[in-house]
Design a protein around this motif. Structure first.
Motif: not given
Length: 780
Positions: A426-431, A458-463, A475-483
């Motif tokens: 496993f070769q992982g990347t966290v971002g 936020e994301f995690v990828v495994e190769d 897998i990745r999670g995203d959050q956005t808000e427009y004012h």
């Protein structure tokens, strides 16, 4: 800002992974010998590990050695002047590795490196997603008046065009907000306000372009449903690779169809651990010509660009800072329908700034890759100015009118990745990713409200490379808000006698998504591989799509937003077969992208508000429906002999509106290109007297009729275009001068492409064009 529940799960997983990886790791050494196609030692070959930004050169015996490498699997690139680069994947997670390499002498670049489709540099043969790379002499030959011109013959790629001034990429039938444009590792924003809003990036100073076909929300978040285009300036020189303190390159290009001329001047150098580069370019273009009309008035443009970067490298990593500035004035002919007189004199003034600070830091638990980005856009759209009829011919009044529309947008981003030490296979990347955006609407007319945006991801990828298999998942999670700021001026345009207020209240909009991907590559034999990729993508509606109401000068349309739009989500499946040998390079892929809540613009067939002074202007409204985009694309290149290379590219895309609503006037989504096939041949030798690598090529593009249209769109007939090209290299004072020339649309065919913006005005695409490109290097 609301935090998506996925954030906490990913943060916990990331922290646990970091703790497990925080163990001492031993440095490894990569060494070997490089030989040429005759098995003779190859000296002065650059050996580079792009993921680590480390490299060396071979000595006179072809030997090389790279020491102090952190454990992991990397792709190594071997560069030699006059040869296509060679790439190899090497695993140093278990200690020192000896890697001998032989240049094949093949004219084909078999497996270029991608930095777009994976968290760190990989061979395009090892990525589940399909990627095309344009670089080196291929980039020299294809470089044109826009970035899109250099990639329009790549698989899956087409353009939305407006003569020779606007070229907006389409990937597998999707465009605009469904595609992410990245410049030097930072997102470039300019396409969210309409079809005529193309990437604002210097084409003459561009060194490398990657096209990733299919979604990649895992790495890029919102908008990467259709694909990603990554554009790079030249990399910083490295004294340890033999680069000297000063070198330069002068490039010039001329085109006959619109009498354009452009020049680019690059300087760069390295000393010790430091490197620098800078460029300045300009392009002046007149009106383009079509076989039917001749000169199409008010279709010229002028551009001035500049960029620079400086950085240094140490054993612990490196730090660099870069900045670019883009200025363009473009004229648009969106007035009458030919053969009525083409009297439109509107134009746009575009200013774009782009910057980054990049750091890579080598530590025992993880290798950190951090980029802080800045992107600023000032777009002014000026309505057709009044004419002074006392002059002959009539001329625009002076001073020019104030901008009818004016958007200023500033984006500030932070993108941080931690490439973790291997844990078994496993070769992982966290971002993590953060965005702050501020957009202002400052024109005479407010087509959209001003707003601020805050986003995080936020994301995690495994190769996981295992034998002949290379698996990737994440897998990745995203959050956005427009004012959204309150605005009571939308719908009021006294210059067009419209007083139809569409007030926007002050409000905050929240969006969130959880996306991911899983894929793998099976290397059946050494040159043959099978790849599968499955991914979930998403994108948020932008305020232009939500709130627009009024005349959009650049498109010649009356734009209406839709305040009920919901985020798009997609589920994409693709599979491809790949072959890479010294004689044959091929990739053929099939794909199916199901998009829930697909957002698109469609003609309504209704007139604008009754008080608007131009009742003939088409009305376009944002709509939403489920859609399915599927098709086949591929490319095959064959070195049939040592002196002849054959190539073909095929694209077939179908885009279906799946809403089932009987009120919808079409079963098809807009802007899906017609089926097309490109076939060509190049004849080349290594030398001809004092001339190196002379070539002559011919190609034919066959484009089918497109009748799968919206009921209010204009279908287009089939057409065929032939092109010729030739070029060579000449060594002058130990520098390689390159010359390329050719003819596009050799027989001056009169045609209208389906995705031409000007088809609404019965204006054809440009006719025959003769071009000449010259590059003259100098220095060390």
């Amino acid at each position: 800002m609301r935090i998506h529940p996925s954030f906490w799960k990913i943060l916990s997983l990331s922290s646990l992974t970091l703790l497990i990886a925080a163990v001492p790791s031993l440095a490894a050494t990569l060494s070997g010998q490089v030989t040429d196609e005759k098995n003779a030692p190859a000296g002065d070959v650059q050996v580079i590990l792009p993921a680590l930004q480390k490299g060396t050169k071979t000595d006179s015996t072809g030997a090389y050695k790279l020491e102090g490498l952190p454990p992991g699997t990397y792709v190594a690139e071997f560069r030699r002047i006059g040869y296509a680069p060679e790439t190899r994947t090497v695993d140093v997670s278990k200690g020192d590795v000896s890697l001998p390499v032989a240049f094949s002498g093949s004219p084909l670049t078999l497996a270029p490196i991608t930095i777009t489709a994976a968290p760190q540099a990989k061979s395009t043969l090892d990525t589940p997603a399909s990627v095309s790379v344009v670089e080196g002499r291929k980039m020299d030959r294809k470089r044109g008046e826009s970035v899109a011109a250099a990639i329009q013959n790549e698989p899956g790629v087409s353009m939305i065009g407006e003569g020779s001034t606007v070229a907006k990429p389409v990937i597998r039938g999707l465009n605009s907000q469904e595609i992410v444009i990245v410049e030097d590792g930072v997102r470039s924003e300019a396409e969210q306000w309409g079809n005529e809003h193309a990437p604002e990036i210097d084409s003459l100073g561009t060194n490398r372009i990657e096209v990733m076909r299919g979604p990649n929300s895992l790495l890029y978040g919102s908008d990467a449903i259709g694909g990603v285009i990554s554009i790079s300036h030249p990399e910083l020189p490295n004294a340890h690779l033999g680069d000297g303190p000063l070198r330069g390159l002068f490039t010039s290009i001329v085109n006959s169809n619109n009498n354009s001329a452009g020049e680019n001047f690059d300087v760069s150098g390295a000393s010790g651990d430091w490197g620098y580069r800078a460029n300045l370019s300009q392009l002046q273009a007149g009106n383009f010509r079509t076989p039917e009309i001749g000169v199409v008035p008010n279709t010229g443009d002028s551009e001035v660009h500049g960029s620079g970067e400086v950085g240094f490298r140490k054993d612990w990593g490196g730090l660099s800072a870069g900045f670019s500035k883009f200025n363009k004035r473009v004229e648009l002919q969106n007035g009458n329908i030919f053969p009525a007189p083409l009297t439109d004199s509107e134009y746009q003034v575009l200013r774009h700034e782009h910057g980054k600070i990049h750091a890579d830091i080598n530590t025992a638990p993880a290798r950190l890759d951090i980029t802080a980005g800045y992107d600023w856009v000032n777009r002014q759209e000026v309505d057709s100015p009044d004419l002074d009829t006392t002059q002959t011919p009539p001329a625009p009044t002076v001073p020019p009118p104030a901008p009818h529309l004016n958007w200023i947008e500033g984006s500030y981003t932070l993108d941080a990745k931690a490439h973790l030490a291997p844990m078994g296979p496993f070769q992982g990347t966290v971002g993590v990713y953060g965005l702050r955006r501020v957009e202002q609407s400052l024109g005479v007319v407010d087509l959209t409200p001003s707003y601020n945006e805050n986003s995080a991801g936020e994301f995690v990828v495994e190769d996981v490379p295992v034998g002949k298999f290379d698996f990737t998942f994440g897998i990745r999670g995203d959050q956005t808000e427009y004012h959204i700021q309150a605005n009571n001026k939308i719908g009021i345009d006294f210059s067009h006698t419209m007083n139809d207020p569409q007030p926007v209240a002050r409000q905050t909009l929240h969006y969130g998504a959880l996306t991911g991907a899983v894929g793998g590559v099976y290397h059946i034999t050494d040159p043959f591989a099978f790849a599968v990729n499955v991914g979930r993508g998403y994108r948020n509606p932008v305020p232009f799509e939500l709130f627009a109401f009024g005349k959009h000068e650049g498109t010649g349309e009356f734009s209406i937003g839709n305040r009920n739009l919901q985020p798009e989500t997609s589920f994409d499946t693709e599979a491809s077969l790949r072959w890479a040998s010294p004689r044959v390079k091929a990739e053929v892929g099939v794909f199916r992208n199901y998009i829930h809540n697909y957002i698109y613009s469609a003609f309504t067939g209704t007139p604008p508000p009754a008080d608007f002074n131009d009742q003939t202007i088409p009305v376009v409204q944002e709509q939403q429906a489920n859609a399915t985009v599927k098709g086949v694309d591929g490319a095959v290149t064959v070195a049939a002999t040592d002196w002849m290379t054959l190539n073909t590219v095929y694209n077939m895309v179908r885009g279906y509106n799946d809403s089932g609503d009987p009120m919808v006037n079409t079963n098809y989504i807009p802007h899906v290109p017609a089926d097309n096939l490109l076939v060509g041949a190049d004849f080349h030798v290594k030398s001809l007297g004092p001339v190196s690598h002379p070539y002559f090529g011919v190609d034919e593009r066959l484009t089918a009729a497109q009748a799968r249209t919206n009921a209010l769109e204009i279908p287009t007939p089939s057409y065929a275009l032939m092109g010729l090209r030739t070029g060579c290299e000449v060594v002058v004072m130990n520098n390689r001068v390159t010359l390329d020339a050719g003819v596009d649309n050799l027989f001056n065919k009169n045609y209208i492409d389906y995705n031409s913006i000007l088809k609404e005005f019965n204006i054809g695409n440009p006719g025959r064009n003769v071009y000449v490109k010259l590059s003259v290097p100098f220095g060390s």
